[in-house]
Write a protein that holds these residues in place. Structure first.
Motif, PDB file in Angstrom:
ATOM      1  N   LEU A 118      -3.424  86.457  13.123  1.00 26.38           N
ATOM      2  CA  LEU A 118      -3.408  85.827  13.659  1.00 26.38           C
ATOM      3  C   LEU A 118      -3.168  84.218  14.165  1.00 26.38           C
ATOM      4  O   LEU A 118      -4.318  83.400  14.117  1.00 26.38           O
ATOM      5  N   ILE A 119      -1.709  83.150  13.495  1.00 30.17           N
ATOM      6  CA  ILE A 119      -1.313  82.556  13.928  1.00 30.17           C
ATOM      7  C   ILE A 119      -0.502  82.220  14.972  1.00 30.17           C
ATOM      8  O   ILE A 119       0.445  82.166  14.541  1.00 30.17           O
ATOM      9  N   VAL A 120      -1.082  81.113  15.618  1.00 30.71           N
ATOM     10  CA  VAL A 120       0.055  80.872  17.130  1.00 30.71           C
ATOM     11  C   VAL A 120       0.485  79.397  17.332  1.00 30.71           C
ATOM     12  O   VAL A 120      -0.473  78.375  17.138  1.00 30.71           O
ATOM     13  N   MET A 121       1.238  78.758  17.253  1.00 31.87           N
ATOM     14  CA  MET A 121       2.084  77.297  16.815  1.00 31.87           C
ATOM     15  C   MET A 121       2.755  76.958  18.324  1.00 31.87           C
ATOM     16  O   MET A 121       3.592  77.962  18.631  1.00 31.87           O
ATOM     17  N   PHE A 138      -1.428  72.295  16.106  1.00 33.39           N
ATOM     18  CA  PHE A 138      -0.693  72.242  17.045  1.00 33.39           C
ATOM     19  C   PHE A 138      -1.441  71.876  18.414  1.00 33.39           C
ATOM     20  O   PHE A 138      -0.747  71.724  19.467  1.00 33.39           O
ATOM     21  N   ALA A 139      -2.637  72.799  18.929  1.00 33.46           N
ATOM     22  CA  ALA A 139      -3.334  72.545  19.781  1.00 33.46           C
ATOM     23  C   ALA A 139      -4.140  71.878  20.563  1.00 33.46           C
ATOM     24  O   ALA A 139      -4.248  70.711  20.074  1.00 33.46           O
ATOM     25  N   ARG A 140      -3.654  71.762  22.028  1.00 36.55           N
ATOM     26  CA  ARG A 140      -3.965  71.510  23.010  1.00 36.55           C
ATOM     27  C   ARG A 140      -5.295  71.224  23.764  1.00 36.55           C
ATOM     28  O   ARG A 140      -5.791  70.599  24.914  1.00 36.55           O
ATOM     29  N   SER A 141      -6.097  72.630  23.279  1.00 36.71           N
ATOM     30  CA  SER A 141      -7.159  73.108  24.172  1.00 36.71           C
ATOM     31  C   SER A 141      -8.162  73.816  23.095  1.00 36.71           C
ATOM     32  O   SER A 141      -7.438  74.480  22.305  1.00 36.71           O
ATOM     33  N   LEU A 142      -9.400  74.910  23.398  1.00 32.30           N
ATOM     34  CA  LEU A 142      -9.895  75.858  22.949  1.00 32.30           C
ATOM     35  C   LEU A 142      -9.734  77.065  23.128  1.00 32.30           C
ATOM     36  O   LEU A 142      -9.857  77.179  25.137  1.00 32.30           O
ATOM     37  N   GLN A 143     -10.278  78.191  22.666  1.00 33.35           N
ATOM     38  CA  GLN A 143     -10.374  79.430  22.862  1.00 33.35           C
ATOM     39  C   GLN A 143     -11.501  79.709  22.601  1.00 33.35           C
ATOM     40  O   GLN A 143     -11.649  79.717  20.799  1.00 33.35           O
ATOM     41  N   THR A 196      -9.303  79.773  15.836  1.00 37.90           N
ATOM     42  CA  THR A 196     -10.156  78.357  15.364  1.00 37.90           C
ATOM     43  C   THR A 196      -8.876  77.586  15.818  1.00 37.90           C
ATOM     44  O   THR A 196      -8.323  77.923  16.764  1.00 37.90           O
ATOM     45  N   SER A 197      -9.303  76.118  16.168  1.00 36.72           N
ATOM     46  CA  SER A 197      -7.572  75.123  17.014  1.00 36.72           C
ATOM     47  C   SER A 197      -7.995  73.896  15.947  1.00 36.72           C
ATOM     48  O   SER A 197      -9.010  73.514  15.580  1.00 36.72           O
ATOM     49  N   TRP A 198      -6.316  73.619  15.333  1.00 34.57           N
ATOM     50  CA  TRP A 198      -5.974  72.654  14.743  1.00 34.57           C
ATOM     51  C   TRP A 198      -5.454  71.620  15.762  1.00 34.57           C
ATOM     52  O   TRP A 198      -4.120  72.388  16.397  1.00 34.57           O
ATOM     53  N   GLY A 199      -5.135  69.772  15.560  1.00 35.70           N
ATOM     54  CA  GLY A 199      -4.711  69.632  16.656  1.00 35.70           C
ATOM     55  C   GLY A 199      -4.931  67.978  16.696  1.00 35.70           C
ATOM     56  O   GLY A 199      -5.958  67.800  15.870  1.00 35.70           O
TER      57      GLY A 199
END
Length: 452
Positions: free
Chosen positions: A226-229, A384-389, A393-396
């Protein structure tokens, strides 16, 4: 609870509850000392009590009375333009809105009515007892400064990941800009990074960088299901406010999505209501990556009383945003994995209804909603994440922005204290009577919190 109501129309979410997941049990490191605390995202950010139009206008919108709505909610008197003066983009927006209007209106009413029957969206909120944080996020500027550092060579890239907390709680040697940082513990961790305290959820990984330093994510050697942007789309409002640096649409094609996606990976992109952006995603960006468009969903923003935050037929701001969903279809010569999971069909025109955050660009987490379509054990990535879950995995270049401790209420907790939020409670969660999807019954129930 994360999901308050689910039906054939979609879901109604508790956005604040989604943020709190995984943060209720925290270990806080200060001067190599470990204490246990509970972190809760401040509810004042979700106290959207009043709609941006009158009660009379709201009633008109619910009845579908467009003429009365336009009369009650007249825009500020500036320069009047006749219909013939609308540009092509405005005409396209109008046609798009007319096509989806009934889906938004009827689906939102069904979900809100079901929520109110369960005692949610009654307009009640927590009274803010703490001052609003004045934290200025300087992460993007730090990413710019990091460009002056030498690139990590190929040998070092093989060690492209490191642990968040070393022995004794030390975080001073972390390289956040050229290595993926992992919190491998079962507890959230409050740590000091670059002189500021951040709340890092359990089993999460992140990379703080921009396009020029995204390679460590590729070298991370994970394929994602799953990739969310949420791209920083160009628009006039962003240029005027200078809230963040926008990105030309054409630059998005540089993202190495095919290198990050597993076969049949579900890709979800937040899109503004600008028709040119929607066309770009559907007709250029997804085909460029080898992604097949399979559905279009809508995030509908309501107040704590269940009203649209903006008039549904406003010519300026709409109370909804679009999500484009697709599946990654690798080329025929790409080797297939024996562990490749079967694909769950995705329904079109589903709604995600929630009270939005007053913080700019803080979107609701989609993890609970999308779990049905990718599986509970899926590997998940946000770009382009501005928070973590938790578990993601998050990048931005602002990946830690909303993890700053100033956004949370922190309270001490005893080691042996039972964490009520971790218990599953299903006595108030119900499938809406409006549900007509046979797959909805397979959705898991979630523990209960209150909508603020």
């Amino acid at each position: 609870m994360a999901v308050l109501v689910r039906s054939g129309c979609g879901w109604l979410l508790d956005s604040a509850g989604l943020v709190d997941r995984g943060c209720s049990r925290c270990v806080r490191w200060t001067d190599e000392r470990k204490t246990r605390v509970r972190c809760r995202f401040k509810r004042q950010w979700f106290e959207i009590i009043k709609s941006h139009y009158s009660v009379k206008g709201s009633a008109a919108a619910d009845r579908g009375n467009t003429e009365e709505l336009q009369r009650v909610n007249k825009p500020p008197k500036k320069r009047k333009r006749r219909h013939s003066e609308l540009n092509q983009g405005e005409i396209d927006s109008q046609h798009f809105h007319e096509k989806i209007r009934s889906v938004i209106l009827e689906g939102t009413k069904s979900l809100v009515d079901s929520a109110q029957l369960l005692g949610y969206l009654k307009g009640a909120t927590d009274k803010a007892t703490e001052p609003t944080p004045l934290h200025e996020c300087g992460l993007a500027a730090l990413c710019e400064m990091a460009k002056e550092l030498p690139l990590v060579d190929d040998e070092e890239q093989e060690e492209s990941v490191h642990s968040l907390v070393a022995e004794g709680g030390c975080t001073s040697q972390l390289d956040l800009f050229s290595r993926v940082t992992e919190n491998r513990t079962d507890w959230a961790t409050v740590v000091t990074l670059m002189g500021e305290e951040y709340v890092i959820p359990p089993h999460t990984a992140f990379l703080l960088s921009d396009f020029t330093r995204i390679q460590p994510l590729v070298h991370y050697e994970k394929k994602f299901d799953l990739i969310v942007m949420d791209p920083p789309w160009e628009n006039k409002s962003v240029k005027r406010s200078r809230r963040y640096n926008s990105l030309p649409s054409s630059q998005l094609k540089r993202l190495p999505v095919p290198q990050l996606a597993s076969p049949n990976c579900l890709v979800v992109t937040w899109v503004t209501n600008r028709p040119s952006h929607l066309r770009f995603v559907r007709d250029e960006l997804y085909p460029h990556w080898g992604i097949e468009v399979i559905a279009q969903w809508f995030w509908v923003k309501v107040t704590t009383s269940g009203e649209f935050v903006f008039p549904l037929d406003s010519p300026h701001k709409k109370p909804y945003e679009v999500l484009v969903l697709g599946r990654y279809r690798p080329s025929a010569d790409t080797p297939r994995s024996s562990s490749e999971r079967s694909e769950v069909p995705v329904d079109d025109c589903r709604l995600i209804v929630s009270v939005p955050s007053a913080l700019h660009s803080q979107k609701p987490s989609l993890s609970e909603v999308l779990k049905l379509y990718v599986g509970a054990k899926a590997t998940c990535l946000e770009l382009f994440a501005r928070s973590l879950q938790p578990g993601w995995t998050s990048w931005g270049n602002e990946v830690l922005k909303f993890q700053h401790l100033s956004y949370f209420t922190v309270t001490p907790t005893d080691d042996d204290q039972v964490d009520i939020s971790d218990k599953v409670c299903t006595d108030k969660v119900r499938d809406s009577p409006a549900s007509n999807s046979p797959r909805e019954s397979s959705l898991p129930h979630h523990s209960s919190t209150t909508v603020d």
